[in-house]
Scaffold this active site. Structure first.
Site, mmCIF file in Angstrom:
data_model
loop_
_atom_site.group_PDB
_atom_site.id
_atom_site.type_symbol
_atom_site.label_atom_id
_atom_site.label_comp_id
_atom_site.label_asym_id
_atom_site.label_seq_id
_atom_site.Cartn_x
_atom_site.Cartn_y
_atom_site.Cartn_z
ATOM 1 N N LYS A 1 33.928 15.331 56.014
ATOM 2 C CA LYS A 1 33.182 16.763 56.183
ATOM 3 C C LYS A 1 31.687 16.344 56.271
ATOM 4 O O LYS A 1 30.861 17.180 57.251
ATOM 5 C CB LYS A 1 33.350 17.532 55.061
ATOM 6 N N GLU B 1 26.784 33.425 42.250
ATOM 7 C CA GLU B 1 26.878 33.822 43.714
ATOM 8 C C GLU B 1 27.740 35.149 43.987
ATOM 9 O O GLU B 1 28.813 35.202 43.288
ATOM 10 C CB GLU B 1 27.288 32.718 44.717
ATOM 11 N N ASN C 1 33.652 41.027 39.766
ATOM 12 C CA ASN C 1 34.806 41.082 40.726
ATOM 13 C C ASN C 1 35.929 41.817 40.223
ATOM 14 O O ASN C 1 36.564 42.234 40.780
ATOM 15 C CB ASN C 1 35.042 39.557 41.056
ATOM 16 N N PHE D 1 34.911 50.104 48.407
ATOM 17 C CA PHE D 1 35.978 49.373 47.455
ATOM 18 C C PHE D 1 36.829 50.542 47.174
ATOM 19 O O PHE D 1 37.549 50.242 45.925
ATOM 20 C CB PHE D 1 35.526 48.472 46.567
ATOM 21 N N ALA E 1 42.575 52.477 50.281
ATOM 22 C CA ALA E 1 43.874 52.178 49.933
ATOM 23 C C ALA E 1 44.405 51.197 50.963
ATOM 24 O O ALA E 1 43.867 51.234 52.079
ATOM 25 C CB ALA E 1 44.625 53.257 49.783
ATOM 26 N N CYS F 1 38.766 34.758 45.387
ATOM 27 C CA CYS F 1 38.041 35.137 44.321
ATOM 28 C C CYS F 1 38.641 36.100 43.219
ATOM 29 O O CYS F 1 38.715 35.856 42.263
ATOM 30 C CB CYS F 1 36.569 35.733 44.777
ATOM 31 N N LYS G 1 41.745 34.812 41.419
ATOM 32 C CA LYS G 1 41.247 33.764 40.348
ATOM 33 C C LYS G 1 40.470 34.440 39.278
ATOM 34 O O LYS G 1 40.539 33.939 38.015
ATOM 35 C CB LYS G 1 40.345 32.836 41.306
HETATM 36 C C1 UDX Z 1 34.659 38.920 46.622
HETATM 37 C C2 UDX Z 1 33.384 39.667 46.264
HETATM 38 O O1 UDX Z 1 33.057 40.900 46.972
HETATM 39 C C3 UDX Z 1 31.887 38.817 46.258
HETATM 40 O O2 UDX Z 1 31.006 39.510 45.573
HETATM 41 C C4 UDX Z 1 32.442 37.659 45.480
HETATM 42 O O3 UDX Z 1 31.125 36.623 45.569
HETATM 43 C C5 UDX Z 1 33.693 36.719 46.140
HETATM 44 O O4 UDX Z 1 34.752 37.787 46.174
HETATM 45 P P1 UDX Z 1 35.600 38.261 49.249
HETATM 46 O O5 UDX Z 1 36.541 37.599 48.371
HETATM 47 O O6 UDX Z 1 34.993 37.599 50.482
HETATM 48 O O7 UDX Z 1 34.328 38.643 48.111
HETATM 49 O O8 UDX Z 1 36.161 39.658 49.607
HETATM 50 P P2 UDX Z 1 35.754 41.047 49.634
HETATM 51 O O9 UDX Z 1 35.208 41.431 50.690
HETATM 52 O O10 UDX Z 1 35.304 41.526 48.341
HETATM 53 O O11 UDX Z 1 37.342 41.798 49.750
HETATM 54 C C6 UDX Z 1 38.425 41.419 48.806
HETATM 55 C C7 UDX Z 1 39.732 41.731 49.059
HETATM 56 O O12 UDX Z 1 39.841 43.194 48.946
HETATM 57 C C8 UDX Z 1 39.971 41.794 50.638
HETATM 58 O O13 UDX Z 1 41.292 41.301 50.776
HETATM 59 C C9 UDX Z 1 40.012 43.223 51.141
HETATM 60 O O14 UDX Z 1 41.001 43.357 52.183
HETATM 61 C C10 UDX Z 1 40.144 44.146 50.093
HETATM 62 N N1 UDX Z 1 39.873 45.402 49.839
HETATM 63 C C11 UDX Z 1 38.234 45.424 49.910
HETATM 64 C C12 UDX Z 1 40.386 46.305 49.818
HETATM 65 O O15 UDX Z 1 41.698 46.327 49.770
HETATM 66 N N2 UDX Z 1 40.017 47.597 49.740
HETATM 67 C C13 UDX Z 1 38.661 47.880 49.936
HETATM 68 O O16 UDX Z 1 38.126 49.090 49.768
HETATM 69 C C14 UDX Z 1 37.786 46.760 49.890
#
Ligand code: UDX
Length: 442
Positions: free
Chosen positions: A35, A151, A208, A249, A252, A260, A263
């Site tokens: 890497k 973060e 989260n 968020f 549906a 994340c 976990k």
């Molecule tokens: C998340 C947190 O948002 C971030 O702050 C943290 O640091 C890391 O984890 P991420 O995992 O990159 O970020 O994805 P995110 O954009 O949060 O979406 C997570 C999941 O939720 C995705 O599978 C997305 O499709 C789903 N989602 C998101 C929904 O099903 N509905 C929503 O309204 C929003």
């Protein structure tokens, strides 16, 4: 300031590049020689919008370098960030082995004025244990301060989230550690929360878990809307306009995936279990998310009766758009369950070209992927699915079913398309749309 960042995953690389962009002298360190060799030769090991151009700029300014040798940079650093992966173990507890291994190896190299900053997501109490270890093992480093700086980076917008965060969280047991973090992030104009180590650790997981809960709440409401024959879009919009709830968020769909949310939820449940607390709300959040697969499969069985020998095409394998990450992606669980029910699966994703050890044919063209299909299921809301040629898609499919498992397509637009091309459109918690003409399944 001279800063070492240990662990060059998407958090570590974004952190090192962004700190260099903020004016610091940064070195990204990783044990993975391949890497580091890629980075030194100008090849990006991962894809994040805006990251490559930022890296090229700071490399030209001589502010960012890469190394596999911690001993060359840690002893001369004002701050050392640890951005190691902290994955789930079998029990759901967090596997901290990589983090502790680095702490032990760099401990003797830390001098009294270095700030050790844990950025990895860790269970509450971890940073205090690290600080105590340093003070016990190396009395000379008794002045070493440990901080937690979680973060909040979303994959696909990590650079933007680093440079313009909703808030900065500085966890520390000593004020001088808070001050050092303020110096490091001086160029960022965001609200700052200065708190203790455990509060900072819990802020991350609790945030989260709450976002995941919002998603499961929206999915639970979409099931009720399906039963009542009403639209979850209107309910989510009406809820989201309340500033106390917020509109994000609440969409549906097929549920959350990624490295994340699943976990951090498991970690929080495991942490609480140690305190003899049950966290039912989080367990229900997980259960609802797991059940999305059954909801989708039941809807498909409702159309076809049996899925035996039906061909289903999955549009979208990544856990969300603008990433190639398929960790805990809903598409993986959906394809497995449909195959168990006897369906043949083909898939298309704009970025994910294949799935390791999966019996899924991944096509490079989305219309070829739908050739002979009885149903196309949109599982990742990639923007390009808003621009599908529905007439061409109908021509290649054997049956005309479109299942939008991300509620990404506009109902009014799809009503027109169904009428024009004889398509059946379904989604979750929203009215289904059938063409006026009677359907004939060949
Ligand atoms: C998340 C947190 O948002 C971030 O702050 C943290 O640091 C890391 O984890 P991420 O995992 O990159 O970020 O994805 P995110 O954009 O949060 O979406 C997570 C999941 O939720 C995705 O599978 C997305 O499709 C789903 N989602 C998101 C929904 O099903 N509905 C929503 O309204 C929003």
């Amino acid at each position: 300031m001279r800063i070492t960042v240990i662990g060059t995953g998407y958090v570590g690389l974004v952190t090192g590049a962004s700190l260099a962009y903020l004016g610091h002298q940064a070195v990204c360190v990783d044990v993975n020689e391949e890497k580091i060799k890629l980075l030194k030769s100008g090849v990006m090991p991962l894809w994040e919008p805006g990251l490559e151009s930022m890296i090229r700029d700071v490399e030209l300014q001589g502010r960012l370098d890469y190394s596999t040798d911690v001993s060359a940079s840690v002893p001369v650093s004002d701050a050392v960030f640890l951005t190691l992966g902290t994955p789930s173990s079998e029990s759901g507890e967090v596997d901290l082995s990589a983090l502790w291994s680095v702490v032990r190896s760099i401990a003797p190299m830390l001098h009294r004025d270095t700030l050790l900053i844990i950025k990895s997501t860790v269970p509450a109490g971890t940073c205090e244990q690290i600080e105590a270890y340093l003070h016990q093992q190396f009395p000379a480093s008794a002045s070493i301060a440990v901080a937690h700086n979680p973060e909040f980076l979303r994959q696909g917008s990590a650079v933007r989230d680093f440079l313009a965060p909703d808030r900065l969280v500085f966890g520390a047991s000593r004020p001088e550690a808070h001050h050092r973090l303020e110096e490091i992030y001086a160029a960022i104009q965001s609200p700052v929360i200065k708190c203790g180590l455990r509060e900072a650790e819990l802020i991350k997981c609790a945030s989260n878990a709450f976002l995941a809960m919002k998603i499961s709440y929206a999915n639970m409401m979409s099931d009720l809307c399906d039963a009542l024959g009403i639209s979850v879009d209107a309910v989510a919009e009406g809820m989201g306009l309340d500033r106390r709830i917020g509109s994000e968020f609440l969409r549906a769909g097929a549920g959350y995936g990624g490295s994340c949310f699943p976990k951090d939820l498991r970690a929080l449940i495991a942490l609480a279990a140690k305190e003899h607390l049950d966290m039912e709300l989080l367990k229900a959040t997980e259960a609802i998310n797991r059940q999305r697969v059954q909801v989708i499969c039941r809807r498909l069985e409702g159309i076809f009766g049996s899925l035996e020998d039906k061909q289903i095409t999955i549009y979208g394998l990544a856990f969300k758009p603008n990433t190639d990450d398929t960790r805990e992606a809903p598409a993986l669980r959906i394809s497995s369950m449909l195959q168990e029910a006897g369906a043949r699966i083909r898939a298309y994703d704009p970025v994910v070209a294949g799935l390791p050890d999966r019996q899924v044919d991944v096509d490079t063209d989305m219309y070829e992927a739908a050739d002979g299909s009885d149903c196309v299921v949109i599982v990742t809301d990639w923007d390009q699915f808003n621009r599908l040629d529905w007439g061409r898609l109908r021509q290649v499919m054997r049956s005309p079913y479109i299942f939008d498992a991300r509620n990404m397509l506009d109902i009014a637009v799809m009503t027109e398309n169904c009428k024009r091309y004889g398509l059946h459109y379904m989604s979750l918690g929203r009215p289904s749309i059938a063409p006026d003409v009677p359907l004939t399944i060949d």
